[in-house]
Design a protein around this motif. Structure first.
Motif, PDB file in Angstrom:
ATOM      1  N   VAL A   1       0.862  -1.188   0.000  1.00 33.57           N
ATOM      2  CA  VAL A   1       0.000   0.000   0.000  1.00 33.57           C
ATOM      3  C   VAL A   1       0.893   1.231   0.000  1.00 33.57           C
ATOM      4  N   ILE A   2       0.788   2.041  -1.051  1.00 30.85           N
ATOM      5  CA  ILE A   2       1.722   3.149  -1.266  1.00 30.85           C
ATOM      6  C   ILE A   2       0.944   4.459  -1.347  1.00 30.85           C
ATOM      7  N   GLY A   3       1.362   5.429  -0.562  1.00 27.77           N
ATOM      8  CA  GLY A   3       0.755   6.757  -0.595  1.00 27.77           C
ATOM      9  C   GLY A   3       1.737   7.777  -1.125  1.00 27.77           C
ATOM     10  N   GLY A   4       1.202   8.831  -1.732  1.00 23.17           N
ATOM     11  CA  GLY A   4       2.038   9.903  -2.266  1.00 23.17           C
ATOM     12  C   GLY A   4       1.630  11.242  -1.707  1.00 23.17           C
ATOM     13  N   GLY A   5       1.960  12.318  -2.424  1.00 27.75           N
ATOM     14  CA  GLY A   5       1.652  13.661  -1.980  1.00 27.75           C
ATOM     15  C   GLY A   5       0.355  14.169  -2.584  1.00 27.75           C
ATOM     16  N   THR A   6       0.008  15.397  -2.208  1.00 30.42           N
ATOM     17  CA  THR A   6      -1.199  16.011  -2.743  1.00 30.42           C
ATOM     18  C   THR A   6      -0.904  16.656  -4.094  1.00 30.42           C
ATOM     19  N   ASP A   7      -1.962  16.846  -4.868  1.00 31.35           N
ATOM     20  CA  ASP A   7      -1.824  17.593  -6.105  1.00 31.35           C
ATOM     21  C   ASP A   7      -1.422  19.036  -5.811  1.00 31.35           C
ATOM     22  N   GLY A   8      -0.793  19.675  -6.766  1.00 36.11           N
ATOM     23  CA  GLY A   8      -0.331  21.044  -6.575  1.00 36.11           C
ATOM     24  C   GLY A   8      -1.361  22.091  -6.923  1.00 36.11           C
ATOM     25  N   PHE A   9      -2.613  21.689  -7.063  1.00 37.10           N
ATOM     26  CA  PHE A   9      -3.669  22.631  -7.425  1.00 37.10           C
ATOM     27  C   PHE A   9      -4.976  22.151  -6.799  1.00 37.10           C
ATOM     28  N   ASN A  10      -5.894  23.088  -6.565  1.00 36.16           N
ATOM     29  CA  ASN A  10      -7.169  22.743  -5.945  1.00 36.16           C
ATOM     30  C   ASN A  10      -8.037  21.947  -6.911  1.00 36.16           C
ATOM     31  N   ASN A  11      -8.622  20.854  -6.412  1.00 37.24           N
ATOM     32  CA  ASN A  11      -9.522  20.065  -7.238  1.00 37.24           C
ATOM     33  C   ASN A  11     -10.308  19.095  -6.372  1.00 37.24           C
ATOM     34  N   PHE A  12     -11.363  18.528  -6.961  1.00 40.24           N
ATOM     35  CA  PHE A  12     -12.235  17.609  -6.241  1.00 40.24           C
ATOM     36  C   PHE A  12     -12.265  16.225  -6.892  1.00 40.24           C
ATOM     37  N   THR A  13     -11.226  15.883  -7.621  1.00 41.23           N
ATOM     38  CA  THR A  13     -11.217  14.587  -8.286  1.00 41.23           C
ATOM     39  C   THR A  13     -10.909  13.466  -7.299  1.00 41.23           C
ATOM     40  N   GLN A  14     -11.408  12.284  -7.573  1.00 41.92           N
ATOM     41  CA  GLN A  14     -11.092  11.110  -6.760  1.00 41.92           C
ATOM     42  C   GLN A  14     -10.381  10.051  -7.602  1.00 41.92           C
ATOM     43  N   ARG A  15      -9.725  10.530  -8.645  1.00 44.16           N
ATOM     44  CA  ARG A  15      -8.938   9.649  -9.510  1.00 44.16           C
ATOM     45  C   ARG A  15      -7.455   9.920  -9.305  1.00 44.16           C
ATOM     46  N   GLY A  16      -6.625   9.036  -9.814  1.00 42.83           N
ATOM     47  CA  GLY A  16      -5.183   9.213  -9.759  1.00 42.83           C
ATOM     48  C   GLY A  16      -4.666   9.870 -11.027  1.00 42.83           C
ATOM     49  N   SER A  17      -3.377  10.185 -11.022  1.00 38.97           N
ATOM     50  CA  SER A  17      -2.749  10.766 -12.210  1.00 38.97           C
ATOM     51  C   SER A  17      -1.370  10.138 -12.403  1.00 38.97           C
ATOM     52  N   PHE A  18      -0.916  10.099 -13.647  1.00 31.90           N
ATOM     53  CA  PHE A  18       0.328   9.396 -13.948  1.00 31.90           C
ATOM     54  C   PHE A  18       1.537  10.050 -13.291  1.00 31.90           C
ATOM     55  N   HIS A  19       1.571  11.386 -13.251  1.00 32.97           N
ATOM     56  CA  HIS A  19       2.790  12.035 -12.749  1.00 32.97           C
ATOM     57  C   HIS A  19       3.027  11.712 -11.277  1.00 32.97           C
ATOM     58  N   HIS A  20       1.963  11.470 -10.507  1.00 35.67           N
ATOM     59  CA  HIS A  20       2.160  11.108  -9.101  1.00 35.67           C
ATOM     60  C   HIS A  20       2.667   9.674  -8.971  1.00 35.67           C
ATOM     61  N   ILE A  21       2.161   8.785  -9.807  1.00 37.07           N
ATOM     62  CA  ILE A  21       2.718   7.418  -9.803  1.00 37.07           C
ATOM     63  C   ILE A  21       4.203   7.473 -10.112  1.00 37.07           C
ATOM     64  N   GLU A  22       4.524   8.214 -11.149  1.00 35.01           N
ATOM     65  CA  GLU A  22       5.905   8.252 -11.632  1.00 35.01           C
ATOM     66  C   GLU A  22       6.854   8.796 -10.572  1.00 35.01           C
ATOM     67  N   GLU A  23       6.508   9.917  -9.961  1.00 27.11           N
ATOM     68  CA  GLU A  23       7.459  10.531  -9.023  1.00 27.11           C
ATOM     69  C   GLU A  23       7.508   9.793  -7.694  1.00 27.11           C
ATOM     70  N   THR A  24       6.377   9.249  -7.235  1.00 26.72           N
ATOM     71  CA  THR A  24       6.367   8.525  -5.964  1.00 26.72           C
ATOM     72  C   THR A  24       7.080   7.183  -6.098  1.00 26.72           C
ATOM     73  N   VAL A  25       6.713   6.415  -7.114  1.00 26.45           N
ATOM     74  CA  VAL A  25       7.294   5.081  -7.277  1.00 26.45           C
ATOM     75  C   VAL A  25       8.769   5.163  -7.651  1.00 26.45           C
ATOM     76  N   ARG A  26       9.168   6.165  -8.418  1.00 26.75           N
ATOM     77  CA  ARG A  26      10.578   6.310  -8.781  1.00 26.75           C
ATOM     78  C   ARG A  26      11.441   6.472  -7.534  1.00 26.75           C
ATOM     79  N   ALA A  27      10.998   7.319  -6.608  1.00 26.67           N
ATOM     80  CA  ALA A  27      11.775   7.543  -5.385  1.00 26.67           C
ATOM     81  C   ALA A  27      11.762   6.309  -4.483  1.00 26.67           C
ATOM     82  N   LEU A  28      10.587   5.655  -4.348  1.00 26.92           N
ATOM     83  CA  LEU A  28      10.510   4.477  -3.497  1.00 26.92           C
ATOM     84  C   LEU A  28      11.300   3.306  -4.083  1.00 26.92           C
ATOM     85  N   ASN A  29      11.401   3.231  -5.412  1.00 22.69           N
ATOM     86  CA  ASN A  29      12.207   2.172  -6.028  1.00 22.69           C
ATOM     87  C   ASN A  29      13.667   2.264  -5.627  1.00 22.69           C
TER      88      ASN A  29
END
Length: 414
Positions: free
Chosen positions: A292-320
Motif C-alpha cells: 500500500v503506497i501513498g504519495g503527496g497532494t496535487d499542486g492545485f485545488n480540485n475535487f477529483t477522486q482519480r489518480g494521475s500518472f505524474h504522481h505514480i511516476e514521481e512517488t514510485v521512482r523515489a521508493l524504487n
C-alpha cells in the motif's frame, strides 16, 4: 448459478455476522433530531458514537450524500501514529491511538488494528535534526517514540536500501505502538454501534441548505426533505467549504486531491509502516499482501477522486531507489481522496458563527489516524460546549495568530 457483486457479498456477510441492517436500509428521516451530523465517514460516525456512549445523546441522525465510509475513510492508507511536535496535536493523536488499541473490544467488531510500528525515515540532515527534536518533544508529552540509526532501520526493514545515491537513509523516528487498521471496518464498527443505540444513518441524503432563526441553527434541507435539529455537526472533509457557505460563514481551507496505489499481492516482506517524507512516499503491506503506497497532494485545488500518472511516476521512482524490490511489481489499482488543508496544516474542531453549529474539518492527509480522538473531542464539544482536546483547534486561532504549525513537524504537509 447466480453471481453477486463484491459489494453485495460484503453486504450480505456483514448482515449475516452482525445482524446489522438499519444503516444499509437508510431509514427515512424523522421530523426532528437532537443532533444531526452531516457526513457518515469515520469522524462523523465516531462523533455520533461518543455522543451516545459518553453523554447519552442518542436521538441523532448521521446523514450522508453518498454511502457509508465512501469518502476519505475508505480511500486512505490506514496509517496510525501520534508522533507530532506540537502539544495540542500530540494530545489528540495520542488519544486516538490509545482508543484504537481497544476499539475492537469497545465496538465488539474487529477493526484489525495492527500496532506494527511506524518509521519515519530521515534522508537529509535537516530531517535528522527535525526528528530528533520531535523525539525530545514526544518524551515531554508522554508519547513513546525514539530516534534510531541506520543499522536499526535495516534490522527492522531488511528490504530497505540504506545507501541510495539521492536519498540515503540517515536514521528514523520510530514509534513502536503506531501501526494500521482496516479503514472500512472502522466505519462499519462505529455505524453498527450507533445503529444499536437507535441512531439513524441515512445514506443518499444530500444537504441542500442550512436553516437558521435568530442566529441559531434549526435544521437542514436535504434531498429527502427537511430535517429539524437542535445542534448540527458538519464533518464532510473536502466539501467543508461548501457546507460552511450554506451555514453563512467561510473557512480557511482548500481542497486538494491526495493519491494512493497498491501493488499486486506478494508474500510477506515488510511488517512495519515506512514513511519517506523527503520524497512524499509511504508504504506498508496489507493483510492480503499488497504493498500500500501513498504519495503527496496535487499542486492545485480540485475535487477529483482519480489518480494521475505524474504522481505514480514521481512517488514510485523515489521508493524504487529506497526499496529496489518494488521495481519488479505491477500496480493493481490507484485512487484519490479529497482532503481539506488549512494554512497551518492542523485541523479545525470548533464552534462556528452560527449558534448550535459545529465544524470538524481541515485534517489534510492525516485524518484516519485521528478518527477516535476527533470523535471523542467533538462529542464533548457538542455536548458540553468545551473540550480540552479541541480548545486549541478553534476557528478563532486564525484571527488571533495562534497557529499550530505541523507542516515542519511532520516533515511534510500531513
Amino acid at each position: 448459478m447466480k453471481h453477486y457483486s463484491a459489494f453485495a457479498v460484503a453486504r450480505e456477510a456483514l448482515r449475516y455476522h452482525t445482524g446489522w441492517e438499519r444503516a444499509w436500509r437508510s431509514p427515512e428521516p424523522k421530523k426532528r433530531y437532537d443532533v444531526v451530523i452531516v457526513g457518515a465517514g469515520g469522524h462523523g460516525l465516531a462523533t455520533a458514537y461518543y455522543l451516545g456512549k459518553n453523554y447519552g445523546i442518542q436521538n441523532v441522525a448521521v446523514i450522508e450524500k453518498g454511502w457509508l465510509g465512501g469518502g476519505n475513510t475508505g480511500r486512505n492508507t490506514t496509517i496510525i501514529r501520534s508522533n507530532y511536535l506540537q502539544d495540542p496535536s500530540a494530545a489528540i493523536y495520542e488519544k486516538a491511538r490509545g482508543l484504537y488499541e481497544t476499539m475492537s473490544q469497545d465496538l465488539n467488531y474487529n477493526v484489525m488494528f495492527s500496532p506494527r510500528g511506524v518509521m519515519m525515515l530521515a534522508q537529509t540532515q535537516h530531517e535528522v535534526r527535525g526528528y530528533k527534536r520531535t523525539a525530545h518533544a514526544n518524551a515531554l508529552q508522554g508519547v513513546k517514540t525514539e530516534w534510531i540509526g541506520p543499522e536499526r532501520v535495516k534490522q527492522l526493514v531488511p528490504i530497505i536500501n540504506l545507501h541510495g545515491p539521492r536519498y540515503p537513509v540517515l536514521g528514523a523516528l520510530w514509534q513502536e505502538r503506531g501501526g494500521t487498521a482496516r479503514h472500512d471496518a472502522v466505519a462499519w464498527g462505529y455505524a453498527r454501534a450507533c445503529s444499536a443505540m437507535g441512531m439513524d444513518i441515512i445514506q443518499q441524503c444530500e444537504v441542500t441548505g442550512v436553516r437558521s432563526e435568530a442566529g441559531q441553527v434549526v435544521g437542514v434541507d436535504t434531498t429527502k426533505g427537511p430535517i429539524d435539529c437542535g445542534k448540527l455537526g458538519i464533518v464532510v472533509a473536502g466539501h467543508s467549504g461548501q457546507l460552511a457557505e450554506m451555514a453563512g460563514f467561510r473557512l480557511p481551507v482548500e481542497a486538494l486531491a491526495l493519491q494512493a496505489l497498491v501493488s499486486e499481492p506478494i508474500k510477506p516482506c515488510m511488517d512495519v509502516v515506512v514513511m519517506a517524507n523527503t520524497v512524499h512516499g509511504y508504504m506498508s503491506q496489507s493483510d492480503k499482501g499488497e504493498m500500500v503506497i501513498g504519495g503527496g497532494t496535487d499542486g492545485f485545488n480540485n475535487f477529483t477522486q482519480r489518480g494521475s500518472f505524474h504522481h505514480i511516476e514521481e512517488t514510485v521512482r523515489a521508493l524504487n531507489e529506497t526499496f529496489p524490490m518494488l521495481s519488479r511489481l505491477k500496480m493493481l489499482r490507484q485512487w484519490g481522496g479529497i482532503v481539506d488543508m488549512t494554512g497551518d496544516r492542523s485541523p479545525i474542531l470548533s464552534k462556528t458563527p452560527l449558534g448550535g453549529c459545529f465544524i470538524n474539518c481541515g485534517w489534510g492527509t492525516g485524518g484516519f489516524k485521528a478518527i477516535p480522538g476527533s470523535g471523542w473531542g467533538m462529542a464533548q464539544l457538542m455536548a458540553t460546549g468545551h473540550s480540552p482536546l479541541t480548545e486549541a483547534f478553534s476557528l478563532d486561532r486564525f484571527k488571533e495568530g495562534r497557529f499550530i504549525d505541523e507542516s515542519v513537524a511532520a516533515g511534510v504537509a500531513h
